[in-house]
Design a protein around this motif. Structure first.
Motif, PDB file in Angstrom:
ATOM      1  N   LEU A  25      88.432 -39.384  73.111  1.00  0.00           N
ATOM      2  CA  LEU A  25      88.694 -39.845  71.748  1.00  0.00           C
ATOM      3  C   LEU A  25      87.574 -39.415  70.804  1.00  0.00           C
ATOM      4  CD1 LEU A  25      90.656 -41.635  70.020  1.00  0.00           C
ATOM      5  CD2 LEU A  25      89.019 -43.475  70.371  1.00  0.00           C
ATOM      6  N   THR A  26      86.331 -39.567  71.247  1.00  0.00           N
ATOM      7  CA  THR A  26      85.198 -39.178  70.414  1.00  0.00           C
ATOM      8  C   THR A  26      85.195 -37.675  70.160  1.00  0.00           C
ATOM      9  OG1 THR A  26      83.859 -41.022  71.246  1.00  0.00           O
ATOM     10  CG2 THR A  26      82.678 -39.183  70.231  1.00  0.00           C
ATOM     11  N   ALA A  27      85.473 -36.895  71.198  1.00  0.00           N
ATOM     12  CA  ALA A  27      85.522 -35.439  71.039  1.00  0.00           C
ATOM     13  C   ALA A  27      86.623 -35.045  70.060  1.00  0.00           C
ATOM     14  CB  ALA A  27      85.743 -34.766  72.393  1.00  0.00           C
ATOM     15  N   ALA A  28      87.784 -35.670  70.183  1.00  0.00           N
ATOM     16  CA  ALA A  28      88.875 -35.373  69.255  1.00  0.00           C
ATOM     17  C   ALA A  28      88.490 -35.744  67.829  1.00  0.00           C
ATOM     18  CB  ALA A  28      90.128 -36.135  69.675  1.00  0.00           C
ATOM     19  N   ALA A  29      87.822 -36.881  67.660  1.00  0.00           N
ATOM     20  CA  ALA A  29      87.397 -37.297  66.325  1.00  0.00           C
ATOM     21  C   ALA A  29      86.430 -36.289  65.722  1.00  0.00           C
ATOM     22  CB  ALA A  29      86.750 -38.680  66.391  1.00  0.00           C
ATOM     23  N   GLU A  30      85.492 -35.801  66.522  1.00  0.00           N
ATOM     24  CA  GLU A  30      84.534 -34.811  66.025  1.00  0.00           C
ATOM     25  C   GLU A  30      85.247 -33.549  65.552  1.00  0.00           C
ATOM     26  OE1 GLU A  30      80.849 -36.180  68.988  1.00  0.00           O
ATOM     27  OE2 GLU A  30      82.072 -34.401  69.431  1.00  0.00           O
ATOM     28  N   LEU A  31      86.228 -33.101  66.326  1.00  0.00           N
ATOM     29  CA  LEU A  31      86.946 -31.875  65.973  1.00  0.00           C
ATOM     30  C   LEU A  31      87.878 -32.091  64.789  1.00  0.00           C
ATOM     31  CD1 LEU A  31      87.623 -30.675  69.601  1.00  0.00           C
ATOM     32  CD2 LEU A  31      86.205 -29.496  67.908  1.00  0.00           C
ATOM     33  N   PHE A  32      88.575 -33.227  64.768  1.00  0.00           N
ATOM     34  CA  PHE A  32      89.446 -33.518  63.626  1.00  0.00           C
ATOM     35  C   PHE A  32      88.624 -33.620  62.341  1.00  0.00           C
ATOM     36  CE2 PHE A  32      92.634 -35.734  66.625  1.00  0.00           C
ATOM     37  CZ  PHE A  32      93.423 -34.595  66.694  1.00  0.00           C
ATOM     38  N   GLU A  47      87.837 -28.490  76.112  1.00  0.00           N
ATOM     39  CA  GLU A  47      86.599 -27.724  76.240  1.00  0.00           C
ATOM     40  C   GLU A  47      85.402 -28.530  75.763  1.00  0.00           C
ATOM     41  OE1 GLU A  47      87.382 -24.162  74.069  1.00  0.00           O
ATOM     42  OE2 GLU A  47      88.516 -23.225  75.717  1.00  0.00           O
ATOM     43  N   ARG A  48      85.619 -29.352  74.757  1.00  0.00           N
ATOM     44  CA  ARG A  48      84.521 -30.166  74.210  1.00  0.00           C
ATOM     45  C   ARG A  48      83.996 -31.144  75.249  1.00  0.00           C
ATOM     46  NH1 ARG A  48      82.730 -29.740  68.683  1.00  0.00           N
ATOM     47  NH2 ARG A  48      81.643 -31.623  68.120  1.00  0.00           N
ATOM     48  N   VAL A  49      84.886 -31.706  76.051  1.00  0.00           N
ATOM     49  CA  VAL A  49      84.477 -32.688  77.065  1.00  0.00           C
ATOM     50  C   VAL A  49      84.392 -32.075  78.454  1.00  0.00           C
ATOM     51  CG1 VAL A  49      85.275 -34.723  75.826  1.00  0.00           C
ATOM     52  CG2 VAL A  49      86.882 -33.471  77.263  1.00  0.00           C
ATOM     53  N   GLU A  50      84.548 -30.735  78.506  1.00  0.00           N
ATOM     54  CA  GLU A  50      84.449 -29.997  79.772  1.00  0.00           C
ATOM     55  C   GLU A  50      85.431 -30.546  80.811  1.00  0.00           C
ATOM     56  OE1 GLU A  50      80.319 -30.210  80.837  1.00  0.00           O
ATOM     57  OE2 GLU A  50      79.752 -28.660  79.393  1.00  0.00           O
ATOM     58  N   MET A  51      86.684 -30.645  80.359  1.00  0.00           N
ATOM     59  CA  MET A  51      87.774 -31.102  81.207  1.00  0.00           C
ATOM     60  C   MET A  51      88.913 -30.096  81.115  1.00  0.00           C
ATOM     61  SD  MET A  51      87.778 -35.133  80.056  1.00  0.00           S
ATOM     62  CE  MET A  51      89.366 -35.418  80.783  1.00  0.00           C
ATOM     63  N   THR A  52      89.895 -30.260  81.995  1.00  0.00           N
ATOM     64  CA  THR A  52      91.106 -29.452  81.887  1.00  0.00           C
ATOM     65  C   THR A  52      92.037 -30.074  80.848  1.00  0.00           C
ATOM     66  OG1 THR A  52      92.298 -30.701  83.580  1.00  0.00           O
ATOM     67  CG2 THR A  52      90.929 -28.850  84.329  1.00  0.00           C
ATOM     68  N   ALA A  69      95.612 -42.280  67.881  1.00  0.00           N
ATOM     69  CA  ALA A  69      94.577 -43.095  68.517  1.00  0.00           C
ATOM     70  C   ALA A  69      93.308 -43.131  67.668  1.00  0.00           C
ATOM     71  CB  ALA A  69      94.265 -42.559  69.913  1.00  0.00           C
ATOM     72  N   VAL A  70      92.935 -41.995  67.090  1.00  0.00           N
ATOM     73  CA  VAL A  70      91.745 -41.966  66.238  1.00  0.00           C
ATOM     74  C   VAL A  70      91.941 -42.858  65.017  1.00  0.00           C
ATOM     75  CG1 VAL A  70      90.370 -40.501  64.696  1.00  0.00           C
ATOM     76  CG2 VAL A  70      90.923 -39.709  67.006  1.00  0.00           C
ATOM     77  N   VAL A  71      93.088 -42.754  64.362  1.00  0.00           N
ATOM     78  CA  VAL A  71      93.340 -43.567  63.169  1.00  0.00           C
ATOM     79  C   VAL A  71      93.406 -45.056  63.534  1.00  0.00           C
ATOM     80  CG1 VAL A  71      94.964 -44.042  61.297  1.00  0.00           C
ATOM     81  CG2 VAL A  71      94.477 -41.681  61.955  1.00  0.00           C
ATOM     82  N   GLU A  72      94.050 -45.378  64.640  1.00  0.00           N
ATOM     83  CA  GLU A  72      94.115 -46.776  65.062  1.00  0.00           C
ATOM     84  C   GLU A  72      92.734 -47.314  65.400  1.00  0.00           C
ATOM     85  OE1 GLU A  72      96.957 -46.774  68.232  1.00  0.00           O
ATOM     86  OE2 GLU A  72      98.662 -47.083  66.866  1.00  0.00           O
ATOM     87  N   HIS A  73      91.893 -46.466  65.988  1.00  0.00           N
ATOM     88  CA  HIS A  73      90.517 -46.872  66.301  1.00  0.00           C
ATOM     89  C   HIS A  73      89.757 -47.155  65.012  1.00  0.00           C
ATOM     90  CE1 HIS A  73      87.518 -47.313  69.428  1.00  0.00           C
ATOM     91  NE2 HIS A  73      86.649 -46.646  68.701  1.00  0.00           N
ATOM     92  N   LEU A  74      90.004 -46.349  63.998  1.00  0.00           N
ATOM     93  CA  LEU A  74      89.403 -46.595  62.687  1.00  0.00           C
ATOM     94  C   LEU A  74      89.821 -47.957  62.155  1.00  0.00           C
ATOM     95  CD1 LEU A  74      88.357 -46.037  59.766  1.00  0.00           C
ATOM     96  CD2 LEU A  74      90.410 -44.664  59.419  1.00  0.00           C
ATOM     97  N   ASP A 110      79.869 -42.808  60.774  1.00  0.00           N
ATOM     98  CA  ASP A 110      80.758 -42.983  61.922  1.00  0.00           C
ATOM     99  C   ASP A 110      81.784 -41.851  61.968  1.00  0.00           C
ATOM    100  OD1 ASP A 110      82.851 -43.863  63.700  1.00  0.00           O
ATOM    101  OD2 ASP A 110      82.091 -45.905  63.500  1.00  0.00           O
ATOM    102  N   ILE A 111      81.729 -41.063  63.030  1.00  0.00           N
ATOM    103  CA  ILE A 111      82.601 -39.892  63.119  1.00  0.00           C
ATOM    104  C   ILE A 111      84.067 -40.287  63.217  1.00  0.00           C
ATOM    105  CG2 ILE A 111      82.522 -39.670  65.641  1.00  0.00           C
ATOM    106  CD1 ILE A 111      82.386 -36.816  63.042  1.00  0.00           C
ATOM    107  N   VAL A 112      84.370 -41.411  63.846  1.00  0.00           N
ATOM    108  CA  VAL A 112      85.768 -41.837  63.946  1.00  0.00           C
ATOM    109  C   VAL A 112      86.305 -42.217  62.567  1.00  0.00           C
ATOM    110  CG1 VAL A 112      87.335 -43.550  64.934  1.00  0.00           C
ATOM    111  CG2 VAL A 112      85.534 -42.564  66.349  1.00  0.00           C
ATOM    112  N   VAL A 113      85.492 -42.870  61.765  1.00  0.00           N
ATOM    113  CA  VAL A 113      85.899 -43.211  60.400  1.00  0.00           C
ATOM    114  C   VAL A 113      86.133 -41.938  59.592  1.00  0.00           C
ATOM    115  CG1 VAL A 113      85.181 -44.332  58.253  1.00  0.00           C
ATOM    116  CG2 VAL A 113      84.753 -45.452  60.456  1.00  0.00           C
ATOM    117  N   GLN A 114      85.241 -40.979  59.719  1.00  0.00           N
ATOM    118  CA  GLN A 114      85.391 -39.718  58.998  1.00  0.00           C
ATOM    119  C   GLN A 114      86.649 -38.973  59.438  1.00  0.00           C
ATOM    120  OE1 GLN A 114      81.712 -37.763  59.886  1.00  0.00           O
ATOM    121  NE2 GLN A 114      80.478 -39.341  58.893  1.00  0.00           N
TER     122      GLN A 114
END
Length: 204
Positions: A25-32, A47-52, A69-74, A110-114
């Motif tokens: 979620l954090t990686a997605a927020a940073e990229l979004f 790739e950001r979290v070094e996963m498949t 999920a990012v917006v709901e977390h906000l 806060d990156i999720v807020v952004q």
């Protein structure tokens, strides 16, 4: 006598899964936040979290699900913030001001807020239902200003709902301008300017 086992906490596997989901979620927020919805892919997040990609899809079945999920977390941040501020025992008017003061800091730090703010602007490009923006803030501030008026903190001629709409417009317009011009580096000072004008206009 029959013995009942006590309720157990999360298993190590559940803890790991929760941490991994939070990392995704954090990686997605940073990229979004940096690139927007259209220019972010699930592959980028993986790739950001070094996963498949499959591992990311295990937690979030689509890029749209990640955005939701990012917006709901906000949106989940604001009730917690309100509870913390209410615990200070402030007046209703000071509670309204403190909520917006803390929101300005969250938009700056806060990156999720952004990310959530950017995703809301990109709603037409996201094929998923996002929570409607601004409505909860308007309702909250309307209630706080109505309480403030009953306590003699704002002028009797002020319509709490209209004042709340003006505060929401002023705050979110301010944060958008700060983002476009200064990447929100000056958001606290910009908000202080707007806050002083609007709160002084309604204060009794």
């Amino acid at each position: 006598m029959k013995q009942f086992a006590g309720r157990r906490g999360p298993t190590p596997q559940q803890d790991r899964a929760a941490r991994t989901k939070s990392q995704v979620l954090t990686a997605a927020a940073e990229l979004f936040a940096a690139n927007g919805f259209r220019h972010t892919s699930v592959k980028d997040v993986a790739e950001r979290v070094e996963m498949t990609k499959g591992a990311v899809y295990f937690h979030y079945p689509s890029k749209e699900a990640l955005a939701v999920a990012v917006v709901e977390h906000l949106y989940a941040k604001w009730p917690t913030l309100l509870a913390d501020i209410r615990a200070r025992g402030l007046t209703a008017l000071d509670t309204a001001a403190a909520m917006l003061d803390q929101a300005a800091l969250a938009f700056r730090d806060d990156i999720v807020v952004q990310a959530g703010a950017r995703l809301q602007l990109e709603r037409p490009h996201i094929e998923a239902e996002l929570p409607p923006p601004y409505v909860d803030w308007t309702l909250l501030l309307t209630d706080l200003l109505a309480d403030a008026q009953r306590d003699g903190q704002i002028k009797e001629c002020v319509d709490p709902a209209a004042a709340a709409r003006a505060l929401v417009a002023g705050f979110f317009g301010m944060q958008h301008i700060s983002d476009v011009l200064e990447h929100r580096a000056d958001i606290v000072n910009r908000w202080q300017e707007v806050r002083d004008l609007l709160f002084d206009a309604i204060r009794a």
